[in-house]
Design a protein around this motif. Structure first.
Motif, PDB file in Angstrom:
ATOM      1  N   ALA A 228      -3.475  11.557  10.741  1.00 34.06           N
ATOM      2  CA  ALA A 228      -2.758  10.473  10.657  1.00 34.06           C
ATOM      3  C   ALA A 228      -2.308  10.577   9.046  1.00 34.06           C
ATOM      4  CB  ALA A 228      -3.099   9.229  10.914  1.00 34.06           C
ATOM      5  N   SER A 229      -1.130   9.536   8.845  1.00 28.39           N
ATOM      6  CA  SER A 229      -0.699   9.785   7.604  1.00 28.39           C
ATOM      7  C   SER A 229      -1.186   8.854   6.691  1.00 28.39           C
ATOM      8  CB  SER A 229       0.968   9.347   7.516  1.00 28.39           C
ATOM      9  OG  SER A 229       1.330   7.916   8.030  1.00 28.39           O
ATOM     10  N   GLY A 230      -1.358   9.157   5.278  1.00 26.87           N
ATOM     11  CA  GLY A 230      -1.908   8.024   4.595  1.00 26.87           C
ATOM     12  C   GLY A 230      -1.543   6.554   4.404  1.00 26.87           C
ATOM     13  N   THR A 231      -0.114   6.591   5.008  1.00 27.80           N
ATOM     14  CA  THR A 231       0.429   5.169   4.828  1.00 27.80           C
ATOM     15  C   THR A 231      -0.251   4.323   6.008  1.00 27.80           C
ATOM     16  OG1 THR A 231       2.400   5.911   3.651  1.00 27.80           O
ATOM     17  CG2 THR A 231       2.587   3.854   5.020  1.00 27.80           C
ATOM     18  N   GLU A 232       0.014   5.108   7.315  1.00 27.28           N
ATOM     19  CA  GLU A 232      -0.522   4.352   8.480  1.00 27.28           C
ATOM     20  C   GLU A 232      -2.066   4.100   8.300  1.00 27.28           C
ATOM     21  OE1 GLU A 232       0.224   7.414  11.172  1.00 27.28           O
ATOM     22  OE2 GLU A 232       2.277   6.956  11.817  1.00 27.28           O
ATOM     23  N   MET A 233      -2.772   4.884   7.831  1.00 27.01           N
ATOM     24  CA  MET A 233      -4.193   4.595   7.850  1.00 27.01           C
ATOM     25  C   MET A 233      -4.387   3.375   6.743  1.00 27.01           C
ATOM     26  SD  MET A 233      -5.552   6.040   9.940  1.00 27.01           S
ATOM     27  CE  MET A 233      -6.964   5.494   9.859  1.00 27.01           C
ATOM     28  N   MET A 234      -3.792   3.312   5.599  1.00 24.36           N
ATOM     29  CA  MET A 234      -3.695   2.445   4.598  1.00 24.36           C
ATOM     30  C   MET A 234      -3.548   0.950   5.217  1.00 24.36           C
ATOM     31  SD  MET A 234      -4.565   1.737   1.392  1.00 24.36           S
ATOM     32  CE  MET A 234      -4.356   3.326   0.511  1.00 24.36           C
ATOM     33  N   LYS A 235      -2.310   0.892   6.002  1.00 25.68           N
ATOM     34  CA  LYS A 235      -1.901  -0.282   6.686  1.00 25.68           C
ATOM     35  C   LYS A 235      -3.179  -0.616   7.634  1.00 25.68           C
ATOM     36  CE  LYS A 235       1.962  -0.220   8.576  1.00 25.68           C
ATOM     37  NZ  LYS A 235       3.220   0.265   9.284  1.00 25.68           N
TER      38      LYS A 235
ATOM     39  N   PHE B 282      -4.476   9.456  -1.891  1.00 25.56           N
ATOM     40  CA  PHE B 282      -4.485   8.530  -0.950  1.00 25.56           C
ATOM     41  C   PHE B 282      -3.384   9.022   0.289  1.00 25.56           C
ATOM     42  CE2 PHE B 282      -4.669   5.793  -4.580  1.00 25.56           C
ATOM     43  CZ  PHE B 282      -5.867   5.406  -4.605  1.00 25.56           C
ATOM     44  N   THR B 283      -3.318  10.383   0.341  1.00 25.42           N
ATOM     45  CA  THR B 283      -2.733  10.898   1.303  1.00 25.42           C
ATOM     46  C   THR B 283      -3.505  11.768   2.416  1.00 25.42           C
ATOM     47  OG1 THR B 283      -2.553  13.029  -0.113  1.00 25.42           O
ATOM     48  CG2 THR B 283      -0.656  11.631  -0.012  1.00 25.42           C
ATOM     49  N   GLN B 284      -4.958  11.665   2.206  1.00 23.66           N
ATOM     50  CA  GLN B 284      -5.666  12.368   3.194  1.00 23.66           C
ATOM     51  C   GLN B 284      -6.747  11.559   3.656  1.00 23.66           C
ATOM     52  OE1 GLN B 284      -7.553  15.973   1.142  1.00 23.66           O
ATOM     53  NE2 GLN B 284      -8.972  16.096   2.879  1.00 23.66           N
TER      54      GLN B 284
ATOM     55  N   ALA C 149     -15.161  13.131  -3.709  1.00 23.52           N
ATOM     56  CA  ALA C 149     -14.929  11.739  -4.008  1.00 23.52           C
ATOM     57  C   ALA C 149     -13.859  10.951  -3.090  1.00 23.52           C
ATOM     58  CB  ALA C 149     -14.233  11.496  -5.438  1.00 23.52           C
ATOM     59  N   VAL C 150     -14.594   9.823  -2.306  1.00 22.03           N
ATOM     60  CA  VAL C 150     -13.779   9.192  -1.255  1.00 22.03           C
ATOM     61  C   VAL C 150     -13.545   7.722  -1.561  1.00 22.03           C
ATOM     62  CG1 VAL C 150     -13.691   8.703   1.163  1.00 22.03           C
ATOM     63  CG2 VAL C 150     -14.835  10.681   0.473  1.00 22.03           C
ATOM     64  N   TYR C 151     -12.400   7.166  -1.467  1.00 20.68           N
ATOM     65  CA  TYR C 151     -12.066   5.831  -1.938  1.00 20.68           C
ATOM     66  C   TYR C 151     -11.986   5.254  -0.516  1.00 20.68           C
ATOM     67  CZ  TYR C 151      -9.604   1.773  -3.507  1.00 20.68           C
ATOM     68  OH  TYR C 151      -9.072   0.474  -3.764  1.00 20.68           O
TER      69      TYR C 151
ATOM     70  N   GLY D 146     -11.555   6.317   4.952  1.00 21.26           N
ATOM     71  CA  GLY D 146     -11.384   6.329   3.462  1.00 21.26           C
ATOM     72  C   GLY D 146     -10.355   7.268   3.178  1.00 21.26           C
ATOM     73  N   PHE D 147     -10.094   7.878   1.964  1.00 21.68           N
ATOM     74  CA  PHE D 147      -9.198   8.680   1.427  1.00 21.68           C
ATOM     75  C   PHE D 147      -9.974   9.569   0.376  1.00 21.68           C
ATOM     76  CE2 PHE D 147      -6.597   5.055   2.738  1.00 21.68           C
ATOM     77  CZ  PHE D 147      -5.740   5.595   3.471  1.00 21.68           C
ATOM     78  N   VAL D 148      -9.688  10.840   0.402  1.00 26.72           N
ATOM     79  CA  VAL D 148     -10.235  11.975  -0.380  1.00 26.72           C
ATOM     80  C   VAL D 148      -9.407  11.701  -1.537  1.00 26.72           C
ATOM     81  CG1 VAL D 148     -10.835  14.254  -0.678  1.00 26.72           C
ATOM     82  CG2 VAL D 148     -11.077  13.310   1.503  1.00 26.72           C
ATOM     83  N   THR D 149     -10.102  11.530  -2.661  1.00 25.57           N
ATOM     84  CA  THR D 149      -9.394  11.820  -3.916  1.00 25.57           C
ATOM     85  C   THR D 149      -9.652  12.861  -4.811  1.00 25.57           C
ATOM     86  OG1 THR D 149     -11.095  10.107  -4.988  1.00 25.57           O
ATOM     87  CG2 THR D 149      -9.128   8.957  -4.133  1.00 25.57           C
TER      88      THR D 149
END
Length: 212
Positions: free
Chosen positions: A195-202, A133-135, A169-171, A151-154
């Motif tokens: 952008a960072s994973g944290t910013e995009m998750m928020k 969850f960093t990409q 695989a994208v979550y 999404g996030f590439v896992t």
């Protein structure tokens, strides 16, 4: 005694006075400040109570002149200290042959390997050396390029599952929730987001209202 009567027009006029507008603005400002704080603390408190109820032990506190009481959060604090102490001593056991044998045994037992590997991979995705969850990426979901999701590439290589190269695989997390969906998509449909994973998750969880 004289009675005061207000018509609908009078009330509408009163609502448009500078004082009423100022009071309404103060109310909105108070709403903006108090609601997030209250909701955050309520969710935190409910979470602490829920986790405490799952623990097999409680930490009672003795107050002079009163019976023992259970203070929410002390169980979690005790568990945190126990896990930290165990992690301190276990850091030297990771390379121990006995630990390796135990891990291999758990990884080969039919039912236990599913539970063990799933939980281990989930924990490592957040706190391990190989964080996921960093990409963050922008994925075109259909032939119409106007339909896209964040999404996030896992996983970049799915050949071990029989899926050819060029698939990722994208979550996709859901807004206002902590669940989501996993999709296998063509690599050419995926665009990296700066952008960072944290910013995009928020950004995703808030439904896009959080500023980046």
């Amino acid at each position: 005694m004289k009675l005061f009567k207000f018509s609908f027009t009078d009330i509408c006029t009163l609502n448009h006075t500078p004082m009423m507008r100022k009071l309404f603005n103060y109310f909105l400002q108070g709403l903006l400040i108090t609601v997030p704080i209250v909701v955050t603390f309520v969710v935190l408190f409910k979470t602490i109570i829920w986790i405490d109820s799952l623990l097999p032990f409680q930490v009672p506190v003795k107050i002079p002149g009163m019976p023992y009481i259970d203070v929410p959060g002390l169980g979690i604090l005790a568990l945190f200290l126990i896990i930290t102490i165990f992690g301190y001593f276990a850091s030297s056991l990771v390379a121990n042959p006995a630990f390796t044998i135990l891990e291999k045994l758990l990884g080969k037992t039919p039912l236990l390997k599913i539970v063990y590997s799933s939980v281990k991979d989930l924990i490592e995705a957040f706190v391990g050396e190989k964080k996921r969850f960093t990409q963050p990426v922008l994925v075109t979901m259909a032939k119409d390029p106007d339909i896209q999701r964040i999404g996030f590439v896992t996983e970049n290589d799915l050949t071990n599952l029989g899926i050819p190269l060029g698939k990722l695989a994208v979550y996709f997390p859901f807004s206002y929730g902590f669940n989501g969906q996993l999709f296998i998509v063509p690599a050419e449909n995926v665009t990296k987001i700066d952008a960072s994973g944290t910013e995009m998750m928020k950004f995703i969880i808030s439904g896009g209202v959080t500023e980046i």
